[in-house]
Motif scaffolding. Structure first.
Motif, PDB file in Angstrom:
ATOM      1  N   LEU A 120      59.320  41.093  34.538  1.00  0.00           N
ATOM      2  CA  LEU A 120      58.451  39.926  34.388  1.00  0.00           C
ATOM      3  C   LEU A 120      57.516  39.795  35.587  1.00  0.00           C
ATOM      4  O   LEU A 120      56.316  39.516  35.437  1.00  0.00           O
ATOM      5  N   VAL A 121      58.061  39.987  36.769  1.00  0.00           N
ATOM      6  CA  VAL A 121      57.251  39.862  37.983  1.00  0.00           C
ATOM      7  C   VAL A 121      56.200  40.974  38.045  1.00  0.00           C
ATOM      8  O   VAL A 121      55.061  40.739  38.467  1.00  0.00           O
ATOM      9  N   ILE A 122      56.554  42.180  37.615  1.00  0.00           N
ATOM     10  CA  ILE A 122      55.583  43.280  37.606  1.00  0.00           C
ATOM     11  C   ILE A 122      54.423  42.963  36.666  1.00  0.00           C
ATOM     12  O   ILE A 122      53.255  43.205  36.994  1.00  0.00           O
ATOM     13  N   VAL A 123      54.737  42.412  35.493  1.00  0.00           N
ATOM     14  CA  VAL A 123      53.675  42.035  34.548  1.00  0.00           C
ATOM     15  C   VAL A 123      52.695  41.060  35.206  1.00  0.00           C
ATOM     16  O   VAL A 123      51.474  41.150  35.019  1.00  0.00           O
ATOM     17  N   ALA A 124      53.231  40.137  36.004  1.00  0.00           N
ATOM     18  CA  ALA A 124      52.404  39.115  36.632  1.00  0.00           C
ATOM     19  C   ALA A 124      51.857  39.530  37.996  1.00  0.00           C
ATOM     20  O   ALA A 124      51.045  38.806  38.578  1.00  0.00           O
ATOM     21  N   ALA A 125      52.287  40.683  38.523  1.00  0.00           N
ATOM     22  CA  ALA A 125      51.952  41.056  39.901  1.00  0.00           C
ATOM     23  C   ALA A 125      50.450  41.117  40.180  1.00  0.00           C
ATOM     24  O   ALA A 125      49.990  40.585  41.202  1.00  0.00           O
ATOM     25  N   PRO A 126      49.613  41.751  39.327  1.00  0.00           N
ATOM     26  CA  PRO A 126      48.179  41.773  39.626  1.00  0.00           C
ATOM     27  C   PRO A 126      47.556  40.378  39.696  1.00  0.00           C
ATOM     28  O   PRO A 126      46.725  40.104  40.573  1.00  0.00           O
ATOM     29  N   ALA A 127      47.978  39.485  38.791  1.00  0.00           N
ATOM     30  CA  ALA A 127      47.464  38.113  38.838  1.00  0.00           C
ATOM     31  C   ALA A 127      47.936  37.404  40.098  1.00  0.00           C
ATOM     32  O   ALA A 127      47.173  36.664  40.743  1.00  0.00           O
TER      33      ALA A 127
END
Length: 439
Positions: free
Chosen positions: A156-163
């Motif tokens: 979940l954190v990886i999905v949101a990492a760029p943002a």
């Protein structure tokens, strides 16, 4: 005379770029070691009581403060923040978009979990067909898959990492503070309503907020002892206030004796624990970096990191297998009463036995941790996002409830992550193999 040929350790040491922060790799390796040894210790196994997931914590409250040291999941997110920011910025410089970047991260993290799920699906199916009690298989599969809760949260954190990196680059520490504040509001609603389910957004909010401390480390915003001490102080003070004056328990690992868990769902206390741990650990960055200039130390660190996911995913399968074997054999001399003097004295032998079993599993399944390089065209954005959602959903349910319910085998959840990997194009279909990387 010919000079002696460099050892393997010396070759790896020499081949490592000087720009690489070796402390990141060391912290990852040490954290996984602490997690594995911690699980093997706090889980109590006895001939009469069977497997007790948090037996030591439940029976000995004096162990609860020790979890402030041995609950090291925040360290994974600290080094994850450092690594993910480095990886995403590299992808941007190379013109690589979000979709192929996310696919590559999912391949690295998702492929190793597939054999674990399929093996346990087969074990549960065969066990039920042979007449094993559903409750026994439910507990066994749930315990073996406990590590997958971390994997689900980390994905979940990886999905949101760029943002999150955009927020960090624009707002700096305010983005961390804002995320922690939102997590506190979620906690308040969950605790006041006595609904743990309302706290589930904090699996993302807490870890994504703390993940940005890794960004700060990478960007030099934690340079110097003063800043690191300040971070540790903020974390320790926040944790002391939340535990001392708030409703949060002392133990940072779930214990049956506590009304509220700090880790299931993740609570805002974990963010403050992470700040305290990160600040103190980073104070030692310079001597640790010097230590890692020794070829043998660096070689060992590299070896652990090469198969770190496999060690992590399979170490509780080894425990469950050995525990059930000894209980079935009624091997009471090998199962001393938990927390007795003999039990403590035999913990090193217990861990060595489990280490040997886990090593065999790593030899068998470690190759899944080195997927082939992927030269396919960039996927549509929805595909890796859908894959991540399906993987996270399946893993989260199984980490909480296992693969077997009152009605028998529940194959939907173990099959959901592999299906997501296929539908999302993370795993190449037969006939469209990913390219083998060239040396």
């Amino acid at each position: 005379m010919h000079s002696p040929r460099p050892s393997r350790a010396e070759q790896i040491h020499a081949a490592t770029p000087s720009s690489r922060n070796r402390v990141v790799d060391l912290l990852r390796a040490v954290a996984i070691t602490v997690v594995v040894l911690g699980h093997w210790t706090i889980i109590a196994v006895s001939a009469d009581g069977g497997i007790q997931p948090h037996g030591v914590l439940d029976a000995a409250r004096w162990t609860h403060p020790l979890t402030w040291i041995f609950q090291v999941m925040p360290i994974f997110f600290l080094v994850g923040g450092y690594s993910n920011a480095l990886s995403w910025r590299s992808a941007r410089r190379r013109g690589l978009g979000y979709a192929p970047w996310l696919r590559s991260r999912l391949r690295r993290l998702g492929i190793p979990v597939i054999p674990l799920l399929l093996v346990w699906l087969a074990v549960c199916g065969i066990g039920l067909a042979a007449g094993a009690a559903p409750a026994t298989l439910q507990l066994a599969s749930q315990m073996a898959l406990v590590p997958t809760w971390f994997l689900a949260a980390y994905l979940l954190v990886i999905v949101a990492a760029p943002a999150c990196l955009v927020l960090w680059e624009r707002f700096g520490w305010w983005s961390v503070a804002g995320g922690v504040l939102l997590a506190g509001i979620v906690d308040a609603g969950s605790i006041l309503a006595d609904r743990p389910l309302l706290g589930y957004p904090n699996y993302l909010l807490v870890w994504a907020s703390f993940h940005q401390v890794g960004f700060a480390w990478l960007d030099g915003r934690l340079a110097g002892s003063a800043r690191r001490l300040a971070l540790a102080g903020i974390g320790a003070a926040g944790l002391a206030l939340l535990v001392g004056l708030g409703p949060y328990p002392v133990s940072m690992i779930t214990a049956a004796t506590d009304e509220i868990s700090n880790s299931s769902p993740t609570r805002v206390t974990m963010a403050f624990l992470g700040m305290a741990q990160a600040g103190l650990i980073l104070l030692a960055e310079r001597p640790l970096a010097a230590l890692l200039e020794r070829p043998r130390v660096w070689f060992l660190t590299v070896l652990v990191n090469q198969r770190i996911m496999t060690w992590f995913l399979w170490h509780l399968t080894a425990l469950v297998a050995l525990a059930h074997l000894l209980i079935a054999l009624d091997a009471r001399p090998l199962l001393p009463a938990p927390l007795s003097g003999v039990w403590w004295l035999t913990r090193p032998l217990w861990c060595l036995a489990l280490l040997g079993l886990t090593a065999l599993l790593v030899l068998a399944f470690g190759r899944f941790e080195s997927p082939r390089a992927d030269d396919r065209p960039a996927p549509a954005l929805w595909r890796p996002v859908l894959a991540a959602a399906m993987v996270c959903a399946g893993l989260a349910v199984m980490a909480d409830a296992g693969m077997v319910g009152a009605g028998g085998l529940q194959p939907l959840w173990p099959l959901l992550p592999p299906a997501g990997m296929l539908i999302g194009g993370i795993v190449a279909l037969p006939g469209r193999r990913a390219r083998t990387p060239q040396p």
